[in-house]
Design a protein around this motif. Sequence first.
Motif, short mmCIF file in Angstrom:
data_model
loop_
_atom_site.label_atom_id
_atom_site.label_comp_id
_atom_site.label_asym_id
_atom_site.label_seq_id
_atom_site.Cartn_x
_atom_site.Cartn_y
_atom_site.Cartn_z
N LEU A 241 4.45 7.17 -2.46
CA LEU A 241 3.48 8.25 -2.46
C LEU A 241 3.40 8.91 -1.09
CD1 LEU A 241 0.53 6.79 -4.57
CD2 LEU A 241 2.01 8.70 -5.13
N GLN A 244 6.42 11.03 -0.65
CA GLN A 244 6.31 12.21 -1.51
C GLN A 244 5.32 13.21 -0.91
OE1 GLN A 244 5.08 10.95 -5.42
NE2 GLN A 244 4.14 12.95 -5.78
N GLN C 37 -3.97 -2.41 -1.41
CA GLN C 37 -4.93 -1.76 -2.30
C GLN C 37 -5.68 -0.65 -1.59
OE1 GLN C 37 -7.22 -4.95 -3.94
NE2 GLN C 37 -5.63 -5.45 -5.43
N ARG C 39 -4.56 1.03 0.96
CA ARG C 39 -3.63 2.14 1.18
C ARG C 39 -3.58 3.03 -0.05
NH1 ARG C 39 2.18 0.32 2.49
NH2 ARG C 39 2.60 2.54 2.64
N LEU C 40 -3.45 2.38 -1.24
CA LEU C 40 -3.39 3.15 -2.47
C LEU C 40 -4.69 3.90 -2.72
CD1 LEU C 40 -1.49 0.89 -5.02
CD2 LEU C 40 -0.80 3.11 -4.14
N LEU C 43 -4.77 6.89 -0.43
CA LEU C 43 -3.91 7.98 -0.91
C LEU C 43 -4.55 8.68 -2.10
CD1 LEU C 43 -0.51 6.13 -0.61
CD2 LEU C 43 -1.02 8.35 0.41
N ARG C 46 -7.20 10.99 -1.01
CA ARG C 46 -6.67 12.22 -0.43
C ARG C 46 -6.01 13.10 -1.49
NH1 ARG C 46 -3.35 9.39 3.93
NH2 ARG C 46 -1.91 11.07 3.53
N VAL C 48 -3.38 12.37 -3.38
CA VAL C 48 -1.94 12.20 -3.60
C VAL C 48 -1.77 11.37 -4.87
CG1 VAL C 48 0.21 11.40 -2.60
CG2 VAL C 48 -1.64 12.17 -1.13
N LYS C 49 -1.19 12.00 -5.87
CA LYS C 49 -1.06 11.33 -7.16
C LYS C 49 0.40 11.10 -7.48
CE LYS C 49 -5.19 11.01 -9.18
NZ LYS C 49 -6.08 12.15 -8.99
N ARG C 50 0.62 10.12 -8.35
CA ARG C 50 2.00 9.89 -8.78
C ARG C 50 2.42 11.02 -9.70
NH1 ARG C 50 2.29 4.62 -11.67
NH2 ARG C 50 4.50 4.71 -11.23
N ARG C 51 3.74 11.31 -9.63
CA ARG C 51 4.24 12.44 -10.39
C ARG C 51 3.96 12.29 -11.88
NH1 ARG C 51 9.79 12.50 -7.44
NH2 ARG C 51 8.74 10.72 -6.56
#
Lengths: 254, 221, 54
Positions: A241, A244, C37, C39-40, C43, C46, C48-51
């Motif tokens: 992520l 990306q 956890q 960190r995820l 993200l 903020r 930021v998502k998985r595609r």
Amino acid sequence: MSVQAKTPNWFSKLAHPGVFLSWSQHWIMPLAVLTLITFVIGLYYAFFNSPADYQMGETVRIMYIHVPNAWLSQMVYGLMAVSAIGSLVWRHPLADVAMKAAAPLGAAFTALALFTGSLWGRPTWGTFWEWDGRMTSTLVLFLMYIGLVALWQTFNDQSRGARIIAIFTLVGAINIPIIKFSVEWWNTLHQPSIIKADGLSMPPSIATPLVIMMLAFTLLFFTLHMIAMRSEIQRRRANNLERQHINQTMGISQ
Amino acid sequence: MNAFFAIITRDIKLALRNGGSTITLLAFFLTIGVIMPIAIGPNKQLLAELAPAIIWVAALLSSLLGLDRLFISDHEDGTLLGLQHAQISLTAITFAKLIAHWLITALPLILATPVLAVMLFMDMPTFLATILALLLGTPALVTLGALGASVAVTLKRGGIIAPILIMPLTMPVLIFGISTTNSLAGPDASNSALLFLSAFSLLSVAFIPFAIALALRTAEE
Amino acid sequence: MIDLGPHAVYIVSAYAGVAIVTFGLIAWVLLNSKKQQSRLADLDARGVKRRSQG
């Protein structure tokens, strides 16, 4: 995350990293509690409900932590070797993760096997260290774990690294019995064999705490391994992520 | 078959052209043979007793020293990638490179052993037994070393990790090698160590090239 | 506490060493888990998502 062409069987469904993350989270708490209970029972037996050995005296109690760690040192390598096959043959990402998460845990348990063995050796043999076949091959195994942990640290590309490390893990797995044999052969050459812990003629009063402690340490390993695998999947996901995100903000679209 | 020998001659020619590395290797091997007596002291009997062990440790360390240049340059200039599309399999190519590497690194060490044998006061039977043991054991050392080199081929800091990885695996070579020398030259001659050493060497040379080729193919993907 | 005999020091230090390393291992595994956890979660916060989640 592409859709697979053929319908996956139950195993590959469970082993998909994302699916693994969701089902494994329900397993950690029960596993941890079970581990704790087993340890409590095992330690109770080890200290309060088992007699001193007629030969080894009270030092037999070191065995209840030495043998489980020695067993784990080999079982964890076996688990890494099986994962290595999964990683090489099916290129399964979860097998990579299982292999990577197991290596530092195996190194720690092997170190503990050496440590307790040496503390057991001092009262029984009179020295902290003896170049006896079993201890020497455990030391060699420890060096192999250290090498594997170091190897994982140096690879940037984790999926390519996983396959190369899998190859090395498997060659190591085939070599371990040979190393063990050579070390034992070398040992009998240089000195007559000393004390051998006899596994077969063990009275039940000693076997009971031993078996419970082995179960407890094995459960501890599987609990820690599951958490470590989850962290590794999450670490990779976070890394992806971040990469990306950086690419998007810098205008590099993929 | 021609391609097989072409690779051997190519590697040897390349090594001879920048012959510095073989000389460095020899110098390293002999240096270990020199510092050991200095560390132990000029006790003739003790040195003679320790001589096979010293020579084997020197050979092991030297063969680990020469590791990093086995595949790295071929990987960096793209030769390995090209060789995957050669007429012969990557395993055969690996095997050819192993033979070349043995000729470049192990054979000079064996040829230099007489110098160490003189300095360490070895008697004739021990010396001959050591040479025999080295001839039988070095193929396994080279093969295992190549495995380490192939695992580390894409790594920037691969030079130091390959010896650490390989050292535990070389334990049987060291044990059976030194025992071969001691048992052949000793009073009660027995050849079980010799047989174990040959068996280990044979198995390593027969099976590990497949693992090396697989690691190299993965590295080039 | 039961009497551990003349070699008590070895028994106690063996158990103590195993306890220290085991708890250290547990702490290390748990801290690493928390770190990944967070960190995820960071993200995610903020945006930021998985595609695959679009």
